[in-house]
Design an enzyme around this catalytic site. Structure first.
Site, short mmCIF file in Angstrom:
data_model
loop_
_atom_site.label_atom_id
_atom_site.label_comp_id
_atom_site.label_asym_id
_atom_site.label_seq_id
_atom_site.Cartn_x
_atom_site.Cartn_y
_atom_site.Cartn_z
NE ARG A 31 17.23 -44.55 -5.79
CZ ARG A 31 16.57 -43.41 -5.33
NH1 ARG A 31 16.95 -43.42 -4.00
NH2 ARG A 31 15.60 -43.00 -5.76
CE1 TYR A 43 39.61 -56.64 -4.82
CE2 TYR A 43 38.73 -54.80 -5.00
CZ TYR A 43 38.78 -56.08 -5.45
OH TYR A 43 38.16 -56.47 -6.43
CG ASP A 58 37.75 -54.74 2.85
OD1 ASP A 58 37.45 -55.64 3.19
OD2 ASP A 58 37.92 -54.27 1.72
CE LYS A 86 35.94 -60.71 -4.20
NZ LYS A 86 36.82 -59.51 -3.40
C1 LIG Z 1 36.80 -58.25 -3.71
C2 LIG Z 1 37.26 -57.42 -2.64
C3 LIG Z 1 36.67 -55.93 -2.80
C4 LIG Z 1 35.69 -55.68 -3.69
O1 LIG Z 1 34.49 -56.24 -3.53
P1 LIG Z 1 33.35 -56.35 -4.83
O2 LIG Z 1 32.45 -57.19 -4.27
O3 LIG Z 1 34.19 -57.10 -6.01
O4 LIG Z 1 33.14 -54.98 -5.33
C5 LIG Z 1 36.96 -55.28 -1.44
N1 LIG Z 1 37.78 -55.49 -0.54
C6 LIG Z 1 38.66 -56.73 -0.62
C7 LIG Z 1 39.39 -57.05 0.32
C8 LIG Z 1 38.22 -57.66 -1.58
O5 LIG Z 1 38.67 -58.95 -1.69
#
Ligand SMILES: *Cc1c(COP(=O)(O)O)cnc(C)c1O
Length: 391
Positions: free
Chosen positions: A53, A106, A178, A203
């Protein structure tokens, strides 16, 4: 070499060669030689893992690659993109602070801003990040952090990143970006003034829809250390196997991005010219509302996302997804296969139709995450959907 004793492994095999692929190391605990050796590890005089962890080799192998891509050191890999967002918002803010977020963040980030932060005494305001004056108007004396995305979902509007970065620098406010939608292939926010950068590795970076992971890094080492401690304390740590999968995916990221982007541009041009489409949005097309910013900030890189609209309301939308049966109708992005999402019934379903309309989202709006299929075959699949929607 360690002797094979009792339940413990035999140690490295006697070999003059080494693997070309990162080994998976699922060990949760790491044995040290003595209390003195452990002291040396904890005090930073010797490198060594103790407990998974707190860190493990597969997370570090992945972090090193992600850090290099984004141009920031000492990033932390977390169990999901949302845990990276949580590390920033919950790990760096305290009761009494105020946060400004982009109004098209998001969905789960919006939810954290709307529900979780206020519950903990942290006030939030949403504002349009394409306009620096809108962000400025939302600032308060107690504003500690601004969180934006460079390209918005699903309307693909482009934030005034440099204007907002200058504003935040001026006021001593942290700017967190982000960068999931844009990816470091299109922009590295740290080079444009972002203090903190977040990725959902799930993604395009991992790219195969088989792993959920995130990453967060801060330019200031003190902030980076706070993010790491928060992630370790709250258990946001990723699994070694997930990190291994993501590292493997990342090795082809630049190739996948280039190919998806090339096809996305072709698809956008095709959809824009199609009589069954009322609107096609793609950042590097000259008719995009932020075309100049796409040329400057994103250096003309339109990315792998295309958004388009068809007339005919929900009935036509249903006919489109049924007619385009070769495409996965699934609310995700960044996979090797093209996915289409329908914001009104998924990511933006919690909004009223009026609020959706204000953002430019109708029942006919679809967002496409372009994959690696042959471009002609992909366009034919869209044409099949459009033909079905027109009857
Ligand atoms: C999918 C996504 C997230 C969250 O990511 P996860 O891996 O699904 O928790 C955050 N910000 C954006 C812009 C995203 O497309």
């Amino acid at each position: 070499m360690i002797k094979p004793t009792l339940m413990r492994p035999a140690g490295p095999a006697r070999t003059a060669s080494r693997p070309v692929v990162t080994p998976i190391q699922p060990s949760v605990v790491y044995a040290s030689e003595s209390p003195d050796a452990l002291d040396a590890q904890y005090e930073g005089r010797a490198l060594g893992y103790t407990y998974a962890r707190e860190g493990h080799p597969n997370a570090d192998a992945l972090a090193i690659r992600l850090d290099a891509l984004e141009g920031i050191e000492d990033g932390v890999v977390t169990g999901s993109g949302m845990s990276a967002v949580a590390a920033v918002l919950l790990g760096l803010l305290k009761s009494g602070d105020h946060v400004v977020g982009g109004d098209q963040l998001y969905g789960r980030s919006l939810r954290m801003m709307a529900e979780d932060l206020p519950r903990l005494g942290i006030d939030t305001t949403l504002a349009d990040p394409t306009r620096v004056d809108a962000i400025e108007a939302a600032l308060r004396p107690e504003t500690k952090l601004v969180l934006i995305e460079v390209v918005s979902n699903p309307t693909l509007r482009i934030a005034d990143l440099e204007g907002i970065a200058a504003l935040c620098r001026d006021r001593g406010i942290l700017l967190a970006v982000d960068n999931t939608f844009t990816t470091p292939a299109a922009i590295r926010p740290a080079a444009h003034g972002a203090d903190i950068v977040i990725q959902s590795v799930t993604k395009l970076l991992a790219g195969h829809s088989d792993v959920t992971l995130g990453w967060v890094a801060a330019r200031d080492p003190e902030l980076a250390a706070r993010l790491r401690v928060f992630a370790v304390t709250t258990g946001l740590t990723p699994s070694p196997f997930d990190c291994w999968l993501a590292e493997r995916g990342l090795l082809t990221f630049d190739l996948r991005f280039a190919r998806a982007q090339e096809t996305a541009h072709r698809l956008a041009d095709h959809l824009a010219a199609h009589p069954g489409v009322t609107r096609a949005l793609y950042p590097s097309r000259p008719d995009h509302p932020d075309a100049a910013r796409a040329q400057g900030l994103l250096r003309g890189q339109g990315g792998h996302m295309v958004t388009f609209e068809i007339p005919g309301g929900r009935a036509a939308a249903n006919a489109f997804t049924r007619g385009a049966e070769a495409l996965a109708f699934a609310p995700t992005l960044g996979d090797v296969g093209t996915t289409i999402s329908h914001p009104a019934s998924s990511s933006h379903r919690a909004l009223t139709p009026e609020r959706r309309a204000a953002l430019g989202i109708t029942e006919g709006t679809f967002r496409v995450s372009v994959g690696l299929e042959d471009a002609d075959a992909l366009i034919a699949a869209f044409d099949a959907g459009l033909a079905a929607a027109e009857v």
